[in-house]
Design a protein around this motif. Structure first.
Motif, PDB file in Angstrom:
ATOM      1  N   GLY A 130       0.783  -1.222   0.000  1.00 21.37           N
ATOM      2  CA  GLY A 130       0.000   0.000   0.000  1.00 21.37           C
ATOM      3  C   GLY A 130       0.815   1.273   0.000  1.00 21.37           C
ATOM      4  N   THR A 131       2.139   1.158   0.192  1.00 20.29           N
ATOM      5  CA  THR A 131       2.983   2.354   0.194  1.00 20.29           C
ATOM      6  C   THR A 131       3.639   2.524  -1.179  1.00 20.29           C
ATOM      7  N   PRO A 132       4.032   3.769  -1.540  1.00 20.04           N
ATOM      8  CA  PRO A 132       4.505   4.043  -2.898  1.00 20.04           C
ATOM      9  C   PRO A 132       5.684   3.204  -3.366  1.00 20.04           C
ATOM     10  N   LEU A 133       6.587   2.823  -2.477  1.00 13.42           N
ATOM     11  CA  LEU A 133       7.784   2.085  -2.885  1.00 13.42           C
ATOM     12  C   LEU A 133       7.637   0.576  -2.735  1.00 13.42           C
ATOM     13  N   HIS A 134       6.448   0.122  -2.382  1.00 16.05           N
ATOM     14  CA  HIS A 134       6.260  -1.317  -2.176  1.00 16.05           C
ATOM     15  C   HIS A 134       6.447  -2.099  -3.482  1.00 16.05           C
ATOM     16  N   LYS A 135       7.268  -3.159  -3.414  1.00 14.81           N
ATOM     17  CA  LYS A 135       7.470  -4.019  -4.582  1.00 14.81           C
ATOM     18  C   LYS A 135       7.751  -5.470  -4.212  1.00 14.81           C
ATOM     19  N   ASP A 136       8.186  -5.707  -2.991  1.00 21.50           N
ATOM     20  CA  ASP A 136       8.564  -7.062  -2.585  1.00 21.50           C
ATOM     21  C   ASP A 136       7.382  -7.804  -1.963  1.00 21.50           C
ATOM     22  N   SER A 137       7.388  -9.105  -2.085  1.00 20.64           N
ATOM     23  CA  SER A 137       6.376  -9.907  -1.420  1.00 20.64           C
ATOM     24  C   SER A 137       6.580  -9.834   0.091  1.00 20.64           C
ATOM     25  N   ILE A 138       5.526 -10.077   0.841  1.00 20.23           N
ATOM     26  CA  ILE A 138       5.651 -10.048   2.292  1.00 20.23           C
ATOM     27  C   ILE A 138       6.619 -11.121   2.763  1.00 20.23           C
TER      28      ILE A 138
END
Length: 276
Positions: free
Chosen positions: A25-33
């Motif tokens: 949900g944040t702008p720089l998010h790209k990795d899986s949890i």
């Protein structure tokens, strides 16, 4: 003072930062949890191997930060719970804390309670200030009442005063010792002293001004390095270290085992020279 410091086996405990990768949900998010958790576990392992005394989990990569009233979503609290629990399980014998930016102190308390963490780092505990994400109001009264409501008295609250990345013009007539006194009066468990921004050293004069003015432990919150470590050894009681442990000393880089080990070797040398 003994309450927070008693969490640690050695004097002048060093708390290593785990800067969690950008969350959903944040702008720089790209990795899986799963990858985010894996990286956090790997950093916790490095800290444990190198003898770091504690760890502090923070959602540093969730820029730009949002205040609680701006609508920080439950997905952040949920993700930080998973990460914090994984770190807790990785280093069960190391004191752990959590901070959720920006000023999401109730959320941090909830995470700490569920994950059996020992402390949180709280922003805006006493006196309002203007931060880069907007105005941050004082929260001690509501925060500690919430701690009581969820039966989390065992979770200590260490608090920033005259926080970095902020303007304190509206409290310019309130000195650092007066701010510390207010935080102590409002039941803080420790005072965090920082420089002007991430990676910048705390002013030695600020720490000197607090000696004899509070019974709370003084915790350096930014800018501690292997080179200046000895300068602060007798001025503070503990330190949180993040940027210096990263490649080239930049907070956004990967954790560097060699830098962590060299720093902790320096800490052990000072512990031998200045036994508590």
């Amino acid at each position: 003072m003994a309450k927070f410091l008693s969490l640690f086996a050695k004097p002048f405990p060093i708390i290593g930062m785990i800067h969690v990768r950008a969350l959903p949900g944040t702008p720089l998010h790209k990795d899986s949890i799963e990858r985010i958790i894996s990286e956090a576990r790997a950093e916790a392992s490095i800290y444990s191997d190198c003898g770091v005394d504690g760890v502090l989990v923070e959602n540093m990569h969730d820029i730009p930060y949002m205040r609680p009233n701006d609508g920080v979503g439950p997905e952040i609290t949920a993700a930080m719970t998973r990460v914090a629990l994984a770190v807790r399980e990785m280093v069960p014998d190391v004191p752990c804390g959590v901070q959720i930016l920006a000023g999401c102190n109730r959320e941090a308390l909830a995470v700490a309670k569920v994950c059996e963490l020992q402390f949180i780092r709280a922003e805006g505990f006493v006196f309002g200030h203007m931060a880069d994400e907007g105005f941050t109001d004082a929260c001690a009264g509501s925060l500690l009442r919430y701690r009581k409501q969820i039966n989390a008295d065992e979770v200590l609250v260490i608090t920033d005063i005259k926080k970095k990345h902020s303007s304190h013009a509206i409290t310019a007539d309130v000195s650092l010792p007066e701010t510390a006194h207010a935080a102590e009066f409002f039941l803080s468990d420790g005072l965090i002293i920082t420089g002007s921004s991430t990676g910048f050293s705390a002013e030695q004069g600020d720490l000197e001004s607090l000696h004899g003015k509070t019974t709370l432990p003084l915790i350096i919150g930014s800018g501690l390095t292997l080179d200046n470590l000895q300068n602060y050894w007798t001025l503070a009681h503990a330190a949180i270290v993040g940027s210096h442990f990263k490649i080239n000393g930049h907070w956004n880089a990967d954790l560097c085992r060699k830098r962590v080990q060299a720093f902790m070797n320096g800490v052990e040398t000072l512990r031998l020279q200045f036994p508590s």
